[in-house]
Design a protein around this motif. Structure first.
Motif, PDB file in Angstrom:
ATOM      1  N   ARG A 124      19.829  26.746  12.396  1.00  0.00           N
ATOM      2  CA  ARG A 124      21.152  27.045  12.453  1.00  0.00           C
ATOM      3  C   ARG A 124      21.830  26.167  11.396  1.00  0.00           C
ATOM      4  NH1 ARG A 124      24.578  26.225  18.037  1.00  0.00           N
ATOM      5  NH2 ARG A 124      22.810  27.671  18.694  1.00  0.00           N
ATOM      6  N   VAL A 125      22.589  26.739  10.532  1.00  0.00           N
ATOM      7  CA  VAL A 125      23.099  26.263   9.545  1.00  0.00           C
ATOM      8  C   VAL A 125      24.591  25.492  10.034  1.00  0.00           C
ATOM      9  CG1 VAL A 125      24.153  26.652   6.952  1.00  0.00           C
ATOM     10  CG2 VAL A 125      22.266  27.944   7.595  1.00  0.00           C
ATOM     11  N   LEU A 126      24.668  24.323   9.731  1.00  0.00           N
ATOM     12  CA  LEU A 126      26.163  23.523  10.034  1.00  0.00           C
ATOM     13  C   LEU A 126      26.736  23.193   8.926  1.00  0.00           C
ATOM     14  CD1 LEU A 126      24.017  20.983  12.479  1.00  0.00           C
ATOM     15  CD2 LEU A 126      25.269  23.243  13.078  1.00  0.00           C
ATOM     16  N   LEU A 127      26.384  23.286   7.821  1.00  0.00           N
ATOM     17  CA  LEU A 127      27.168  23.030   6.649  1.00  0.00           C
ATOM     18  C   LEU A 127      26.198  23.674   5.468  1.00  0.00           C
ATOM     19  CD1 LEU A 127      29.435  21.502   5.007  1.00  0.00           C
ATOM     20  CD2 LEU A 127      27.955  19.557   4.859  1.00  0.00           C
ATOM     21  N   ASP A 128      26.839  24.245   4.710  1.00  0.00           N
ATOM     22  CA  ASP A 128      26.443  24.744   3.226  1.00  0.00           C
ATOM     23  C   ASP A 128      27.314  24.874   2.337  1.00  0.00           C
ATOM     24  OD1 ASP A 128      24.714  25.886   1.532  1.00  0.00           O
ATOM     25  OD2 ASP A 128      24.520  28.010   2.433  1.00  0.00           O
ATOM     26  N   ARG A 129      27.728  23.790   1.538  1.00  0.00           N
ATOM     27  CA  ARG A 129      28.774  23.936   0.524  1.00  0.00           C
ATOM     28  C   ARG A 129      28.551  24.861  -0.774  1.00  0.00           C
ATOM     29  NH1 ARG A 129      32.026  19.274   1.820  1.00  0.00           N
ATOM     30  NH2 ARG A 129      30.465  17.487   2.577  1.00  0.00           N
ATOM     31  N   SER A 130      27.258  24.832  -1.174  1.00  0.00           N
ATOM     32  CA  SER A 130      26.970  25.578  -2.345  1.00  0.00           C
ATOM     33  C   SER A 130      26.400  26.820  -2.192  1.00  0.00           C
ATOM     34  CB  SER A 130      26.003  24.826  -3.291  1.00  0.00           C
ATOM     35  OG  SER A 130      24.660  24.388  -2.505  1.00  0.00           O
ATOM     36  N   GLY A 131      26.083  27.200  -0.715  1.00  0.00           N
ATOM     37  CA  GLY A 131      25.437  28.457  -0.410  1.00  0.00           C
ATOM     38  C   GLY A 131      24.145  28.612  -0.538  1.00  0.00           C
ATOM     39  N   ARG A 132      23.185  27.490  -0.727  1.00  0.00           N
ATOM     40  CA  ARG A 132      21.893  27.284  -0.735  1.00  0.00           C
ATOM     41  C   ARG A 132      21.114  27.846   0.413  1.00  0.00           C
ATOM     42  NH1 ARG A 132      20.605  24.397  -5.282  1.00  0.00           N
ATOM     43  NH2 ARG A 132      22.106  22.904  -6.038  1.00  0.00           N
ATOM     44  N   LEU A 133      21.717  27.719   1.589  1.00  0.00           N
ATOM     45  CA  LEU A 133      21.184  28.314   2.697  1.00  0.00           C
ATOM     46  C   LEU A 133      21.368  29.870   3.101  1.00  0.00           C
ATOM     47  CD1 LEU A 133      21.066  25.036   5.076  1.00  0.00           C
ATOM     48  CD2 LEU A 133      19.505  25.591   3.053  1.00  0.00           C
ATOM     49  N   ALA A 134      21.913  30.361   2.327  1.00  0.00           N
ATOM     50  CA  ALA A 134      22.689  31.992   2.424  1.00  0.00           C
ATOM     51  C   ALA A 134      21.236  32.640   2.760  1.00  0.00           C
ATOM     52  CB  ALA A 134      23.404  32.304   1.402  1.00  0.00           C
ATOM     53  N   GLY A 135      20.387  32.636   1.828  1.00  0.00           N
ATOM     54  CA  GLY A 135      19.006  33.376   1.951  1.00  0.00           C
ATOM     55  C   GLY A 135      18.144  32.697   3.101  1.00  0.00           C
ATOM     56  N   THR A 136      16.906  33.483   3.108  1.00  0.00           N
ATOM     57  CA  THR A 136      15.953  33.226   4.014  1.00  0.00           C
ATOM     58  C   THR A 136      14.821  32.507   3.360  1.00  0.00           C
ATOM     59  OG1 THR A 136      16.424  34.847   5.882  1.00  0.00           O
ATOM     60  CG2 THR A 136      14.370  33.805   5.823  1.00  0.00           C
TER      61      THR A 136
END
Length: 272
Positions: A120-132
């Motif tokens: 579960r993504v709680l923070l993603d400022r740069s969008g690095r976790l947008a993918g799988t």
């Protein structure tokens, strides 16, 4: 742990708030049972934090420990070097006085190419976790499954050998190792994610345990009981080993199990 005090989600909320207020925290993800919606008030907080910019990991970990001390009274803590795929990281473990626990992997933000399944993504400022991102541990390769099967049979054979000698604690230790590998094989056979965590994976997925696994625990710390448990584990391990090219080590261990049937019921002279 108190049955009425704050639960693990309070730690999650405080950690999230701190990360959002800390500019070099690029992303924060929650894992484990809490992320999957199956946790309870006894669940540990398993999370990972991505460090941006030029902040060294040791400095980030010290800041994490300082912040964690403001979430609740801390009983103790530990930092570990933690090898992850694809890059090294540090592992911060915080044991709170009330029994709650925070397990946080800290790594460079750029070293994570996406979010793993179930997180579960709680923070993603740069969008690095947008993918799988599919970590290596998500499923077992055929080579890993063969290794688990081989080591399970080897340790099972060691358990029989030590029971014959009367070195019962070494026998119990080897039996436990063999059982641990059997759990991993069972999780892999059911197609569960992260099979290397064995019973943790199986219970988290609410999958029934391997049939007969309860009989693989000796009823007493004496050779006969250990031998009986070893025979039961061989019955569990057999079907899990099919097709994994371990016929040789399996045959040797099964032969030793059969030959030991008549002489492990009494103590033997101890040898080193």
């Amino acid at each position: 742990m108190s049955a009425t005090g704050p639960g693990p989600w309070d730690i999650v909320d405080r950690l999230s708030a701190w990360a959002k207020e800390t500019p070099w925290c690029d992303w924060l993800e929650l894992g484990g049972s809490l992320a999957r919606g199956g946790g309870d008030r006894y669940s540990d907080v398993d999370a990972a934090l991505g460090v941006a910019g030029d902040v060294p990991l040791p400095v980030a970990c010290e800041a994490v420990l300082e912040a964690a001390g403001t979430f609740a009274p801390v009983a103790d803590s530990l930092r570990q070097n933690f090898g992850t795929d694809p890059a090294p990281a540090e592992h911060v473990i915080v044991q709170y006085a009330d029994g709650r626990q925070l397990s946080l992997v800290v790594l460079a933000a750029a070293d994570r190419p996406g979010a793993p399944p179930g997180a579960r993504v709680l923070l993603d400022r740069s969008g690095r976790l947008a993918g799988t991102w599919l970590p290596r541990q998500l499923e077992a390769s055929s080579g890993e499954r063969r290794e688990w099967a081989f080591l399970s049979w080897v340790n099972l054979g060691d358990a029989v050998k030590h029971a014959r000698r009367g070195t019962v604690w070494r026998a119990v230790h080897s039996l436990g190792l063999a059982r641990d590998y059997a759990w991993k094989l069972y999780a892999a056979s059911r197609g569960l994610e992260y099979p290397e965590f064995g019973p943790v994976t199986v219970e988290t997925a609410n999958v029934p345990p391997p049939p007969g696994i309860e009989d693989t625990h000796p009823r007493a710390i004496e050779p006969g009981s250990i031998s009986s448990a070893a025979l039961s584990l061989a019955a569990v391990l057999g079907p899990l080993s099919e097709g994994l090219s371990v016929e040789g080590v399996r045959a040797v261990t099964e032969r030793n199990l059969r030959s030991a049937g008549g002489d492990v019921t009494g103590s033997a002279p101890r040898r080193r």
